[in-house]
Design a protein around this motif. Structure first.
Motif, PDB file in Angstrom:
ATOM      1  N   UNK A  22       0.844  -1.181   0.000  1.00  0.00           N
ATOM      2  CA  UNK A  22       0.000   0.000   0.000  1.00  0.00           C
ATOM      3  C   UNK A  22       0.888   1.241   0.000  1.00  0.00           C
ATOM      4  N   UNK A  23       0.563   2.199  -0.835  1.00  0.00           N
ATOM      5  CA  UNK A  23       1.311   3.442  -0.927  1.00  0.00           C
ATOM      6  C   UNK A  23       0.937   4.356   0.232  1.00  0.00           C
ATOM      7  N   UNK A  24       1.941   4.871   0.958  1.00  0.00           N
ATOM      8  CA  UNK A  24       1.610   5.775   2.063  1.00  0.00           C
ATOM      9  C   UNK A  24       1.171   7.139   1.532  1.00  0.00           C
ATOM     10  N   UNK A  25       0.410   7.879   2.328  1.00  0.00           N
ATOM     11  CA  UNK A  25       0.017   9.222   1.912  1.00  0.00           C
ATOM     12  C   UNK A  25       1.256  10.107   1.746  1.00  0.00           C
ATOM     13  N   UNK A  26       1.174  11.073   0.824  1.00  0.00           N
ATOM     14  CA  UNK A  26       2.232  12.072   0.644  1.00  0.00           C
ATOM     15  C   UNK A  26       1.690  13.403   1.121  1.00  0.00           C
ATOM     16  N   UNK A  27       2.591  14.265   1.604  1.00  0.00           N
ATOM     17  CA  UNK A  27       2.159  15.566   2.122  1.00  0.00           C
ATOM     18  C   UNK A  27       3.035  16.683   1.577  1.00  0.00           C
ATOM     19  N   UNK A  28       2.429  17.869   1.413  1.00  0.00           N
ATOM     20  CA  UNK A  28       3.110  19.054   0.925  1.00  0.00           C
ATOM     21  C   UNK A  28       2.673  20.256   1.745  1.00  0.00           C
ATOM     22  N   UNK A  29       3.551  21.264   1.814  1.00  0.00           N
ATOM     23  CA  UNK A  29       3.208  22.555   2.390  1.00  0.00           C
ATOM     24  C   UNK A  29       3.485  23.604   1.330  1.00  0.00           C
ATOM     25  N   UNK A  30       2.487  24.449   1.098  1.00  0.00           N
ATOM     26  CA  UNK A  30       2.591  25.525   0.110  1.00  0.00           C
ATOM     27  C   UNK A  30       2.178  26.805   0.816  1.00  0.00           C
ATOM     28  N   UNK A  31       3.155  27.617   1.178  1.00  0.00           N
ATOM     29  CA  UNK A  31       2.853  28.817   1.958  1.00  0.00           C
ATOM     30  C   UNK A  31       2.198  28.407   3.265  1.00  0.00           C
ATOM     31  N   UNK A  32       1.004  28.944   3.519  1.00  0.00           N
ATOM     32  CA  UNK A  32       0.262  28.586   4.731  1.00  0.00           C
ATOM     33  C   UNK A  32      -0.697  27.418   4.493  1.00  0.00           C
ATOM     34  N   UNK A  33      -0.710  26.904   3.283  1.00  0.00           N
ATOM     35  CA  UNK A  33      -1.628  25.844   2.889  1.00  0.00           C
ATOM     36  C   UNK A  33      -0.938  24.480   2.975  1.00  0.00           C
ATOM     37  N   UNK A  34      -1.728  23.434   3.040  1.00  0.00           N
ATOM     38  CA  UNK A  34      -1.160  22.087   3.063  1.00  0.00           C
ATOM     39  C   UNK A  34      -1.974  21.167   2.167  1.00  0.00           C
ATOM     40  N   UNK A  35      -1.313  20.096   1.743  1.00  0.00           N
ATOM     41  CA  UNK A  35      -1.959  19.102   0.888  1.00  0.00           C
ATOM     42  C   UNK A  35      -1.499  17.719   1.324  1.00  0.00           C
ATOM     43  N   UNK A  36      -2.411  16.776   1.140  1.00  0.00           N
ATOM     44  CA  UNK A  36      -2.101  15.387   1.474  1.00  0.00           C
ATOM     45  C   UNK A  36      -2.769  14.503   0.434  1.00  0.00           C
ATOM     46  N   UNK A  37      -1.967  13.639  -0.209  1.00  0.00           N
ATOM     47  CA  UNK A  37      -2.525  12.691  -1.170  1.00  0.00           C
ATOM     48  C   UNK A  37      -2.850  11.405  -0.445  1.00  0.00           C
ATOM     49  N   UNK A  38      -4.093  10.987  -0.572  1.00  0.00           N
ATOM     50  CA  UNK A  38      -4.570   9.754   0.044  1.00  0.00           C
ATOM     51  C   UNK A  38      -4.839   8.756  -1.080  1.00  0.00           C
ATOM     52  N   UNK A  39      -4.011   7.709  -1.170  1.00  0.00           N
ATOM     53  CA  UNK A  39      -4.220   6.724  -2.232  1.00  0.00           C
ATOM     54  C   UNK A  39      -5.599   6.099  -2.140  1.00  0.00           C
ATOM     55  N   UNK A  40      -6.235   5.756  -3.234  1.00  0.00           N
ATOM     56  CA  UNK A  40      -5.599   5.747  -4.544  1.00  0.00           C
ATOM     57  C   UNK A  40      -5.759   7.045  -5.342  1.00  0.00           C
ATOM     58  N   UNK A  41      -6.675   7.953  -4.964  1.00  0.00           N
ATOM     59  CA  UNK A  41      -6.965   9.047  -5.889  1.00  0.00           C
ATOM     60  C   UNK A  41      -7.606  10.282  -5.256  1.00  0.00           C
ATOM     61  N   UNK A  42      -7.222  10.632  -4.035  1.00  0.00           N
ATOM     62  CA  UNK A  42      -7.816  11.809  -3.387  1.00  0.00           C
ATOM     63  C   UNK A  42      -6.701  12.752  -2.926  1.00  0.00           C
TER      64      UNK A  42
ATOM     65  N   UNK B 278       1.560  31.013  -4.428  1.00  0.00           N
ATOM     66  CA  UNK B 278       0.828  29.842  -3.924  1.00  0.00           C
ATOM     67  C   UNK B 278       0.099  29.143  -5.062  1.00  0.00           C
ATOM     68  N   UNK B 279      -0.590  29.926  -5.892  1.00  0.00           N
ATOM     69  CA  UNK B 279      -1.375  29.358  -6.996  1.00  0.00           C
ATOM     70  C   UNK B 279      -0.472  28.625  -7.984  1.00  0.00           C
ATOM     71  N   UNK B 280       0.691  29.200  -8.294  1.00  0.00           N
ATOM     72  CA  UNK B 280       1.641  28.541  -9.198  1.00  0.00           C
ATOM     73  C   UNK B 280       2.078  27.197  -8.605  1.00  0.00           C
ATOM     74  N   UNK B 281       2.409  27.195  -7.322  1.00  0.00           N
ATOM     75  CA  UNK B 281       2.851  25.960  -6.656  1.00  0.00           C
ATOM     76  C   UNK B 281       1.737  24.924  -6.569  1.00  0.00           C
ATOM     77  N   UNK B 282       0.517  25.374  -6.281  1.00  0.00           N
ATOM     78  CA  UNK B 282      -0.623  24.454  -6.213  1.00  0.00           C
ATOM     79  C   UNK B 282      -0.862  23.813  -7.577  1.00  0.00           C
ATOM     80  N   UNK B 283      -0.805  24.604  -8.647  1.00  0.00           N
ATOM     81  CA  UNK B 283      -0.996  24.027  -9.983  1.00  0.00           C
ATOM     82  C   UNK B 283       0.108  23.039 -10.337  1.00  0.00           C
ATOM     83  N   UNK B 284       1.331  23.305  -9.908  1.00  0.00           N
ATOM     84  CA  UNK B 284       2.411  22.336 -10.124  1.00  0.00           C
ATOM     85  C   UNK B 284       2.098  21.022  -9.410  1.00  0.00           C
ATOM     86  N   UNK B 285       1.547  21.124  -8.208  1.00  0.00           N
ATOM     87  CA  UNK B 285       1.149  19.929  -7.463  1.00  0.00           C
ATOM     88  C   UNK B 285       0.040  19.181  -8.198  1.00  0.00           C
ATOM     89  N   UNK B 286      -0.981  19.894  -8.661  1.00  0.00           N
ATOM     90  CA  UNK B 286      -2.069  19.250  -9.407  1.00  0.00           C
ATOM     91  C   UNK B 286      -1.522  18.543 -10.646  1.00  0.00           C
TER      92      UNK B 286
END
Length: 137
Positions: A1-21, A34-42
């Motif tokens: 099972x793939x573990x979740x991945x996490x990112x911090x973008x400015x004051x915002x955070x993101x976490x990928x929850x396998x398989x697709x969230x 922030x928007x440029x970094x978020x789009x790179x993440x997407x």
């Protein structure tokens, strides 16, 4: 099972929850950087497979106009299965809906958008979407 991945973008955070969230937590203002970094993440996540984007806006305050424009012009719908917003206010709902409408006018494809109050409601919507595809994640 793939573990979740996490990112911090400015004051915002993101976490990928396998398989697709991808869970985004927006805190405070969103700048152009922030928007440029978020789009790179997407792009990174969506380049692997389409995903559900769940954005928690309960602590969001504002979005820079240049940031909003950058997202509008550079977002690719093929990265997404759908979008769910937690705690969106009236203005945030209007902006999200207007972006979908703009995409329809310009011939760009769109994805379903939902507005909910809790993470549990978001998870229920994702389960319903998956069920409509025959359970495929």
């Amino acid at each position: 099972m793939t573990p979740p991945r996490e990112w911090t973008i400015g004051t915002h955070s993101a976490r990928f929850e396998p398989p697709d969230v991808l869970w985004m937590k927006i805190r405070g203002a969103t700048s152009l950087q922030d928007a440029v970094s978020v789009l790179e993440l997407y792009r990174e996540v969506g380049g692997q497979r389409p995903f559900f984007l769940v954005t928690d806006l309960r602590e969001a305050t504002s979005v820079d106009l240049k940031a909003r424009d950058h997202v509008s012009w550079n977002l690719r719908m093929e990265w997404f299965r759908g979008g769910i917003y937690i705690g969106a206010g009236v203005l945030q709902r209007a902006v999200a809906s207007s972006m979908t409408f703009l995409h329809s006018l310009t011939g760009k494809e769109s994805r379903p958008q939902h507005f909910v109050s809790t993470e549990e409601e978001a998870r229920s919507l994702i389960a319903l979407e998956r069920a409509s595809w025959g359970g495929q994640a």
